[in-house]
Design an enzyme around this catalytic site. Structure first.
Site, PDB file in Angstrom:
ATOM      1  N   GLU A 109     -58.597 -28.440  15.357  1.00 51.60           N
ATOM      2  CA  GLU A 109     -57.472 -28.574  14.419  1.00 51.60           C
ATOM      3  C   GLU A 109     -56.683 -27.275  14.313  1.00 51.60           C
ATOM      4  O   GLU A 109     -55.460 -27.249  14.363  1.00 51.60           O
ATOM      5  CB  GLU A 109     -57.977 -28.964  13.030  1.00 51.60           C
ATOM      6  CG  GLU A 109     -58.644 -30.323  12.965  1.00 51.60           C
ATOM      7  CD  GLU A 109     -60.151 -30.261  13.218  1.00 51.60           C
ATOM      8  OE1 GLU A 109     -60.593 -29.451  14.060  1.00 51.60           O
ATOM      9  OE2 GLU A 109     -60.867 -31.042  12.579  1.00 51.60           O
ATOM     10  N   CYS A 123     -61.927 -24.222  15.781  1.00 50.88           N
ATOM     11  CA  CYS A 123     -61.901 -25.695  15.755  1.00 50.88           C
ATOM     12  C   CYS A 123     -60.646 -26.231  16.444  1.00 50.88           C
ATOM     13  O   CYS A 123     -59.611 -25.550  16.515  1.00 50.88           O
ATOM     14  CB  CYS A 123     -61.900 -26.201  14.314  1.00 50.88           C
ATOM     15  SG  CYS A 123     -63.439 -25.922  13.441  1.00 50.88           S
ATOM     16  N   GLU A 133     -65.658 -22.447  21.842  1.00 51.79           N
ATOM     17  CA  GLU A 133     -66.758 -21.694  21.243  1.00 51.79           C
ATOM     18  C   GLU A 133     -66.917 -20.346  21.929  1.00 51.79           C
ATOM     19  O   GLU A 133     -66.205 -20.023  22.886  1.00 51.79           O
ATOM     20  CB  GLU A 133     -68.032 -22.545  21.334  1.00 51.79           C
ATOM     21  CG  GLU A 133     -67.855 -23.865  20.603  1.00 51.79           C
ATOM     22  CD  GLU A 133     -69.076 -24.773  20.629  1.00 51.79           C
ATOM     23  OE1 GLU A 133     -69.997 -24.539  21.429  1.00 51.79           O
ATOM     24  OE2 GLU A 133     -69.092 -25.727  19.821  1.00 51.79           O
TER      25      GLU A 133
HETATM   26  N1  THU Z   1     -65.383 -28.584  15.144  1.00 55.61           N
HETATM   27  C1  THU Z   1     -64.045 -28.841  15.279  1.00 55.61           C
HETATM   28  O1  THU Z   1     -63.435 -28.504  16.297  1.00 55.61           O
HETATM   29  N2  THU Z   1     -63.418 -29.478  14.275  1.00 55.61           N
HETATM   30  C2  THU Z   1     -64.036 -29.943  13.138  1.00 55.61           C
HETATM   31  O2  THU Z   1     -63.375 -30.407  12.237  1.00 55.61           O
HETATM   32  C3  THU Z   1     -65.485 -29.850  13.030  1.00 55.61           C
HETATM   33  C4  THU Z   1     -66.137 -28.898  13.959  1.00 55.61           C
HETATM   34  C5  THU Z   1     -66.068 -27.941  16.255  1.00 55.61           C
HETATM   35  C6  THU Z   1     -66.537 -26.537  15.988  1.00 55.61           C
HETATM   36  C7  THU Z   1     -67.684 -26.422  16.937  1.00 55.61           C
HETATM   37  O3  THU Z   1     -67.205 -26.055  18.225  1.00 55.61           O
HETATM   38  C8  THU Z   1     -68.247 -27.827  17.044  1.00 55.61           C
HETATM   39  O4  THU Z   1     -67.233 -28.684  16.569  1.00 55.61           O
HETATM   40  C9  THU Z   1     -69.516 -28.057  16.239  1.00 55.61           C
HETATM   41  O5  THU Z   1     -69.384 -27.584  14.947  1.00 55.61           O
END
Ligand code: THU
Length: 127
Positions: A55, A53, A44
């Site tokens: 993925e 994310c 973040e």
């Molecule tokens: N997040 C992911 O890494 N992958 C997902 O598929 C859903 C959301 C992360 C983004 C952010 O850092 C945190 O989860 C909350 O949204």
């Protein structure tokens, strides 16, 4: 590779998550058609919209290594069961799906769940 092993690597990767704002850690592990694996975690930023994310981080590592055909991805979060990819990540996964498809592996109290990118993103966009 065994999908449980893929989940284990996603879990390992989630430990490196940088998520001080949401406190929602995620790890991912990509398996390519050549049998190679690449991991990623979410990271973040103070400027929230810059968050990446897990993925997309894992997919980026595969692409950077020249491995562009993804057969499966495992996703793990210590904060949520059966953590599914967000909409943006579904589109990114769709781009790099292999000819045999792309399995999406999650885990929860009933064990592993396997879906496909075609199920999660029907009629995905492609130029
Ligand atoms: N997040 C992911 O890494 N992958 C997902 O598929 C859903 C959301 C992360 C983004 C952010 O850092 C945190 O989860 C909350 O949204």
């Amino acid at each position: 590779m065994d999908y449980q092993e893929l989940i284990n690597k996603a879990e390992e990767a989630s430990k490196n998550s940088y998520s001080p704002y949401s406190k929602f850690a995620v790890g991912a592990c990509v398996l390519t058609v050549d049998g190679n694996i690449y991991t990623g975690c979410n990271f973040e930023n103070s400027s929230f919209g810059l968050t990446i994310c897990a993925e997309r981080n894992a997919v980026g590592s595969a692409i950077a290594a020249g491995d562009k055909k993804i057969r499966a991805i495992a996703i793990y979060s210590p904060n949520s069961e059966y953590c599914q990819p967000c909409g943006a990540c579904r589109q990114v996964l769709y781009e790099f799906r292999s000819e045999d498809g792309l399995d999406i592996v999650t885990v929860g109290k009933y064990g592993l769940k396997v879906t496909t990118i075609n199920e999660l993103l029907p009629e995905g966009f492609k130029l």
